[in-house]
Design a protein around this motif. Sequence first.
Motif, mmCIF file in Angstrom:
data_model
loop_
_atom_site.group_PDB
_atom_site.id
_atom_site.type_symbol
_atom_site.label_atom_id
_atom_site.label_comp_id
_atom_site.label_asym_id
_atom_site.label_seq_id
_atom_site.Cartn_x
_atom_site.Cartn_y
_atom_site.Cartn_z
ATOM 1 N N MET A 1 0.850 -1.180 0.000
ATOM 2 C CA MET A 1 0.000 0.000 0.000
ATOM 3 C C MET A 1 0.888 1.232 0.000
ATOM 4 N N SER A 2 0.623 2.153 -0.874
ATOM 5 C CA SER A 2 1.480 3.322 -0.963
ATOM 6 C C SER A 2 0.641 4.572 -0.814
ATOM 7 N N ASP A 31 3.400 -1.529 4.686
ATOM 8 C CA ASP A 31 3.248 -1.778 3.252
ATOM 9 C C ASP A 31 2.188 -2.839 2.972
ATOM 10 N N ASP A 76 5.217 -3.805 -2.575
ATOM 11 C CA ASP A 76 4.783 -3.793 -1.167
ATOM 12 C C ASP A 76 5.013 -5.146 -0.491
ATOM 13 N N ARG A 148 7.838 -1.227 9.138
ATOM 14 C CA ARG A 148 8.276 0.171 9.104
ATOM 15 C C ARG A 148 8.671 0.678 10.486
ATOM 16 N N ASP A 215 9.109 0.304 0.995
ATOM 17 C CA ASP A 215 9.515 0.515 -0.399
ATOM 18 C C ASP A 215 9.410 2.003 -0.727
ATOM 19 N N SER A 217 8.118 4.346 -2.832
ATOM 20 C CA SER A 217 7.129 4.593 -3.885
ATOM 21 C C SER A 217 6.814 6.076 -4.015
HETATM 22 MG MG LIG Z 1 4.772 0.700 0.014
#
Ligand SMILES: [Mg+2]
Length: 326
Positions: A1-2, A31, A76, A148, A215, A217
């Motif tokens: 998920m970004s 993510d 992700d 994270r 990540d 993004s």
């Molecule tokens: Mg992400």
Amino acid sequence: MSEPSGEFQLISRLCRGLRNSRRTLLGPGDDCAVLAVGGIKQLITIDSLVEGVHFKLEWFTPEKLGARALAVNLSDIAAMGGEPAACVIDLALRDNLAKRFAERLYVGLKRAARAVKVDIVGGNITSAGQVMITVALLGRARRAILRRDGARGADEIFVTGSLGDAALGWRILDGRLSAPDVARGFLVNRYISPSPRLSAGAALAALTPVPAAIDVSDGLAGDLRHMLRASRVGAEVDARLIPLSPAYRAVAGDDLKLALSGGDDYELLFCMPGRYSERELTRRLGVPVTRIGRIVKPGAGLRIRNLPRPVDLRGLRGWDHLRQSV
Ligand SMILES: [Mg+2]
């Protein structure tokens, strides 16, 4: 998920007061979410590509657009150190688009899915004012989960690959930037066909201690801030260490604005104690790894040292506002 920071805060607000069951091992804010399903740790993520927000139709063949829709979700899964398994796809199409467009988009999706052993197990098609491809992707964690919120004081900060290339490619496609042919092909391809770092993520999940990871993004600065907020720490990044491709240098010189905030890189950003050298991490992950800074005490925020020229990070994509348009 970004999610750029503004959207991140909105999601946090919308999810306030959630009462998930014990089956949910990790809820919103990373993510992927992590569920306990029959003794395995199931990962789940969802992301959309929206015409006019994330891409323009004329930039892509339908096949490459389909592949990219899967790739941004694979990234992700990579950021959690997981292995992708299956997806469902929601396709919103404009009425004036030929059926052939959807068929070709699925050709790209199926090819990309087969390459990473992902099953396409369902989907939906609807009509809309703009093209939107949404992929919900399931995976599993075979080893540890990269989160994270795991960055700790004195960790070093690393990133895979090079940063800012895709953002330059976007601007070249949009006619806002010109570039020599060799650089142009490389940069545009970095935007059109990102390479999610699945095997690098899996290798990270095998390290001890387990790194914190996300990540990239939305751009290095924005995604590092997501990680700092989740981990409740600060960071110092040395701008001279940020990995730039020869094509980036050829086009942007020492202007680091897009390397810091450009987005769409789909590289991995991770934090761990300085136990491994860059060379050792590069060997283990199978992709170039660069140390760019270190985690510092809480409350310090994000400091970027040694910028060759000033960059105003406020108001940039991935920084502190909702992204409105291409
Ligand atoms: Mg992400």
